[in-house]
Design an enzyme around this catalytic site. Structure first.
Site, short mmCIF file in Angstrom:
data_model
loop_
_atom_site.label_atom_id
_atom_site.label_comp_id
_atom_site.label_asym_id
_atom_site.label_seq_id
_atom_site.Cartn_x
_atom_site.Cartn_y
_atom_site.Cartn_z
N ALA A 1 45.32 31.46 35.07
CA ALA A 1 44.76 32.51 34.70
C ALA A 1 44.82 33.43 33.36
CB ALA A 1 45.33 33.64 35.81
N THR A 37 40.65 30.95 42.63
CA THR A 37 41.57 32.12 42.56
C THR A 37 42.07 32.22 41.36
OG1 THR A 37 43.59 31.17 43.63
CG2 THR A 37 41.75 32.31 45.02
N ASP A 38 42.53 31.14 40.92
CA ASP A 38 43.23 31.19 39.45
C ASP A 38 42.04 31.64 38.33
OD1 ASP A 38 45.54 30.74 37.99
OD2 ASP A 38 45.69 28.75 38.58
N LEU A 39 40.88 31.02 38.37
CA LEU A 39 39.91 31.47 37.33
C LEU A 39 39.39 32.70 37.65
CD1 LEU A 39 38.28 28.02 37.01
CD2 LEU A 39 39.67 29.20 35.57
N GLY A 80 41.75 35.56 36.36
CA GLY A 80 41.42 35.53 34.87
C GLY A 80 40.32 36.51 34.85
#
Length: 387
Positions: free
Chosen positions: A2, A159-161, A164
């Site tokens: 992220a 969800t990580d990206l 970010g």
């Protein structure tokens, strides 16, 4: 991913980004993807495909933030910075003496962005968070996969990206607000909230119908036919949910009689009888190739596309025309492929101007810019604050 993804997107658009790593390098430098690839190279120690993927266009410093001298270096950086992005578990930056309160006292205009698993407040704030956990707890996995099957993780770290991306949005909003107020602020987002925010259809379905959103494979929650179908040599997707497109698609398949079938006459009845409709459509589409059906859909003006593998997607003429694959030279590795930036700007376009940094490669240059003398830099090295 992220924090690095967030700062890389900003760097692509011209922000000067200085990446701070532990003195020994962050763990992604040691990660290895399956060979072949840049990570298989033995000529560039401390380089992995994982690191290269999200760190282009950045300068790099390696500092031991567990030492007071290292903390002071970062504070001097933050004193003149517009933005600080940190991706620690909540509480870690504060324990290092680098929390929002400390940094904002040094620089009241700074935008301090914290990205974590669950956010800086709430009962789960202290928990570590990963994409897998956030996808599960946000409900995404319960609504992904084949109908009647087990929960399935989205194939990309959404969800990580997503966190970010939301962080970039928050940072830019805070910078805009600073033009009015003259002050910075804390931007706080998380993987868990990214997953919830991206579940707009599913949350709405539950709130307005009382029904639990279930996995539907490639099908849509509100429309049909709007999904992937099998051809003789692979899958292709079709968006034929509107009255016009459904009529055209039925004719294209020589299934005109289905338009008058009570089960498929309206959007609502087609959705209610989606499984039966899918079988009738695939009985026809299986007779010809993917290319055959895509050509006919294109001619009829029906939105359709192939279900690509990753290599096929990267090689597609549209991806190439839009500059979504680029390359650069990395010492010891050679030519490295990277994804392009998806936002096209007419006056200030994103550009690939710098490869990802080697560990600590900009230490001395940045320290000199901050006013450190040659003797002070040498002392930091002797004290093992920097490599």
């Amino acid at each position: 991913m992220a924090g690095p993804f967030c700062s890389m997107l900003l760097a692509d658009m011209g922000a000067e980004v200085i990446k701070i790593e532990p003195r020994e390098g962050e763990h992604t430098r040691q990660e290895r993807l399956l060979s072949p690839g840049p990570s298989a190279s033995s000529g560039a120690p401390g380089v992995s495909a994982s690191f290269l993927a999200v760190n282009r266009n950045k300068r790099g410093m390696a500092i031991d933030l567990k030492r007071p001298e290292g903390v002071e270096v970062l504070k001097r950086l933050a004193a003149s910075a517009d933005v600080l992005v940190e991706n620690y578990r909540p509480g870690v930056a504060r324990r290092l003496g680098l929390g929002y309160e400390e940094i904002s006292r040094l620089n009241s205009k700074i935008i301090y962005c914290s990205i974590s698993g669950f956010g800086q407040t709430g009962p789960y704030a202290s928990r570590g968070g990963f994409d897998l956990i956030a996808q599960g707890m946000s409900g995404i996995m319960s609504a992904t996969g084949s109908e009647g099957g087990p929960p399935v993780k989205v194939g990309v770290p959404v969800t990580d990206l997503g966190a970010g991306l939301f962080a970039v949005f928050g940072i830019l909003c805070a910078l805009r607000a600073r033009r009015t107020t003259g002050r910075g602020q804390l931007v706080d987002t998380s993987l868990f909230e990214a997953g919830l925010a991206l579940s707009a259809w599913e949350a709405t379905e539950y709130w307005y119908t009382g029904e639990l959103p279930k996995p539907l494979g490639t099908a849509h929650r509100l429309n049909a036919p709007y999904q992937a179908f099998r051809a003789s040599d692979g899958y292709f997707s079709v968006g034929a949910a509107s009255i016009k497109n459904w009529s055209l698609f039925a004719s294209l398949l020589q299934l005109d009689h289905l338009r008058e079938d009570a089960r498929f006459k309206t959007s609502g009845t087609r959705l209610a009888n989606r499984a039966a409709l899918e079988k009738l459509i695939e009985a026809v589409t299986l007779r010809q190739t993917r290319a055959h059906w895509l050509e006919r859909c294109e001619a009829a003006g029906i939105p359709a596309g192939p279900i690509y593998s990753i290599p096929e997607a990267l090689a597609d003429p549209q991806a190439q025309a839009r500059g979504m694959t680029q390359d650069y030279e990395y010492p010891g590795v050679g030519r490295v492929r990277t994804l392009g930036n998806p936002v096209k700007m007419s006056r200030s376009p994103a550009r690939l101007h710098k490869r990802p940094p080697a560990l600590g490669e900009d230490n001395e240059a940045v320290l000199e810019e901050l006013g450190f003398s040659a003797q002070e830099i040498l002392q930091l090295k002797k004290n093992h604050v920097i490599p």
